[in-house]
Design a protein around this motif. Sequence first.
Motif, PDB file in Angstrom:
ATOM      1  N   TYR A   7     -10.554  30.936  10.346  1.00 13.57           N
ATOM      2  CA  TYR A   7     -11.316  31.990  11.016  1.00 13.57           C
ATOM      3  C   TYR A   7     -11.958  32.866   9.944  1.00 13.57           C
ATOM      4  O   TYR A   7     -11.274  33.634   9.253  1.00 13.57           O
ATOM      5  N   GLY A   8     -13.291  32.729   9.779  1.00 14.03           N
ATOM      6  CA  GLY A   8     -13.978  33.452   8.714  1.00 14.03           C
ATOM      7  C   GLY A   8     -15.290  34.050   9.171  1.00 14.03           C
ATOM      8  O   GLY A   8     -15.648  33.992  10.355  1.00 14.03           O
ATOM      9  N   SER A   9     -16.018  34.601   8.233  1.00 12.25           N
ATOM     10  CA  SER A   9     -17.288  35.276   8.530  1.00 12.25           C
ATOM     11  C   SER A   9     -18.367  34.268   8.920  1.00 12.25           C
ATOM     12  O   SER A   9     -18.927  34.338  10.011  1.00 12.25           O
ATOM     13  N   SER A  10     -18.669  33.338   8.026  1.00  5.51           N
ATOM     14  CA  SER A  10     -19.636  32.292   8.359  1.00  5.51           C
ATOM     15  C   SER A  10     -19.594  31.187   7.324  1.00  5.51           C
ATOM     16  O   SER A  10     -19.577  31.443   6.115  1.00  5.51           O
ATOM     17  N   ASN A  40     -23.446  37.643   3.632  1.00  2.54           N
ATOM     18  CA  ASN A  40     -22.178  36.906   3.641  1.00  2.54           C
ATOM     19  C   ASN A  40     -22.031  36.158   2.324  1.00  2.54           C
ATOM     20  O   ASN A  40     -22.245  34.946   2.251  1.00  2.54           O
ATOM     21  N   TYR A  96     -16.480  29.425   0.690  1.00  2.54           N
ATOM     22  CA  TYR A  96     -15.873  28.681   1.792  1.00  2.54           C
ATOM     23  C   TYR A  96     -16.319  27.221   1.768  1.00  2.54           C
ATOM     24  O   TYR A  96     -15.504  26.299   1.936  1.00  2.54           O
ATOM     25  N   GLU A 118     -16.532  30.907  13.495  1.00  3.92           N
ATOM     26  CA  GLU A 118     -17.295  32.062  13.047  1.00  3.92           C
ATOM     27  C   GLU A 118     -17.995  32.720  14.232  1.00  3.92           C
ATOM     28  O   GLU A 118     -18.463  32.045  15.145  1.00  3.92           O
ATOM     29  N   LYS A 122      -6.732  33.177   8.430  1.00  4.63           N
ATOM     30  CA  LYS A 122      -7.605  34.302   8.771  1.00  4.63           C
ATOM     31  C   LYS A 122      -8.153  34.860   7.467  1.00  4.63           C
ATOM     32  O   LYS A 122      -7.410  35.305   6.603  1.00  4.63           O
ATOM     33  N   VAL A 127     -14.494  39.261   8.412  1.00  8.26           N
ATOM     34  CA  VAL A 127     -15.249  38.569   9.465  1.00  8.26           C
ATOM     35  C   VAL A 127     -16.303  39.513  10.040  1.00  8.26           C
ATOM     36  O   VAL A 127     -17.409  39.101  10.373  1.00  8.26           O
ATOM     37  N   ASP A 161     -11.667  41.896  13.478  1.00 10.05           N
ATOM     38  CA  ASP A 161     -10.802  41.511  12.366  1.00 10.05           C
ATOM     39  C   ASP A 161      -9.327  41.747  12.683  1.00 10.05           C
ATOM     40  O   ASP A 161      -8.481  40.889  12.407  1.00 10.05           O
ATOM     41  N   LEU A 165      -8.213  39.245  15.404  1.00 13.15           N
ATOM     42  CA  LEU A 165      -8.088  37.888  14.886  1.00 13.15           C
ATOM     43  C   LEU A 165      -6.780  37.710  14.128  1.00 13.15           C
ATOM     44  O   LEU A 165      -6.067  36.711  14.308  1.00 13.15           O
TER      45      LEU A 165
END
Length: 363
Positions: free
Chosen positions: A6-9, A16, A22, A40, A85, A89, A93, A96
């Motif tokens: 589970y991340g930002s993008s 980002n 990633y 994302e 996690k 994000v 946050d 999550l």
Amino acid sequence: MKIAFYGSSLLSSYWNGAATYYRGILRALAERGYEITFFEPDAFDRQEHRDIDPPAWARSVVYPATPDGLARVLAEAGGADVVVKANGVGVFDRELLEGVLHEARPDALVIYWDVDAAATLDEMRQQPDHPVRQALPQLDLVFTYGGGPQVVAAYREFGARQCVPIYNALDVSTHHPVPPDPRFASDLAFLANRLPDREKRVEEFFLRTAAALPEKKFLIGGNGWADKAMPENVAAIGHVGTGSHNAFNCTPRAVLNVARDSMAAIGFSPATRVFEAAGAGACLITDSWEGIEMFLTPDEEVLVARDGKDVAEHLKGLTQERAGAIGRNAMARVRAEHTYDLRAKEVDSVLKRLREARREVVA
């Protein structure tokens, strides 16, 4: 093993900076046999500024930034052997982090992956009820993308069972030399988004240098700089997608790295752009930070500056021949010692060791 991340993008580098980190780590883990799903949120216009299509090596899930969307993706955590996690994000946050702890299977590893550890640690010092601080006793591991011994010690003091730095690195499949591009022709180029804890250092190391060398051409890329007052010999070109990073690094005489305040203070936190530039054979000038010798040798593989005056002195005496030699040396070093394949080997070793320890406890 199956990883739910589970991340930002993964798909967009727009506001980002962790995107290429990633991609590099997870692609290399996929090549080691991991099944990866990256979740994302559809937020901050990132999906309108995608750099890549969903990759073959990971299942990409873009979810609405709504409570219902959050609930749907958290429900998938229970199917993973490793649940991650990441910080930053940008939406949900806290939810999550709490959600993955609740939804993960009892036998799964639950990990917090911090790509901005210095800032997170500062927040935890100021906020006793910080969600990460509260979650640490329940987490199996904290990965960080840098920070060295100071970050490891700080996380352990806050209650982390284990903290392992997994540094930025080079993805040789995406960052490499390419022909120069006239769009990026300059004597010194700098690429980073405008952030409050970076701006003063950019003023010192980049804008002060440009003002001192009016005969030279400077280029700054990244979001947020359009309304910043700059010398006339500086061109602000806005967001530069990852597909253009190689040309951005290969074309100028030199490229600049400037750490954020917190990262410079802690050290041992080379940014992604350090390895991207080196992997493209660029001549890199970086601000000084502790631990740089772990990654590149000053004066042979990188030029180090204490301030804007040092940057200007480097540029005055930098011939094309010397810039080329430094770039070639840097590229050879990072290809040999600092690739994402090597970083993934570290991650794989840690995860397998934790899984084995978990089995022994259950047995």
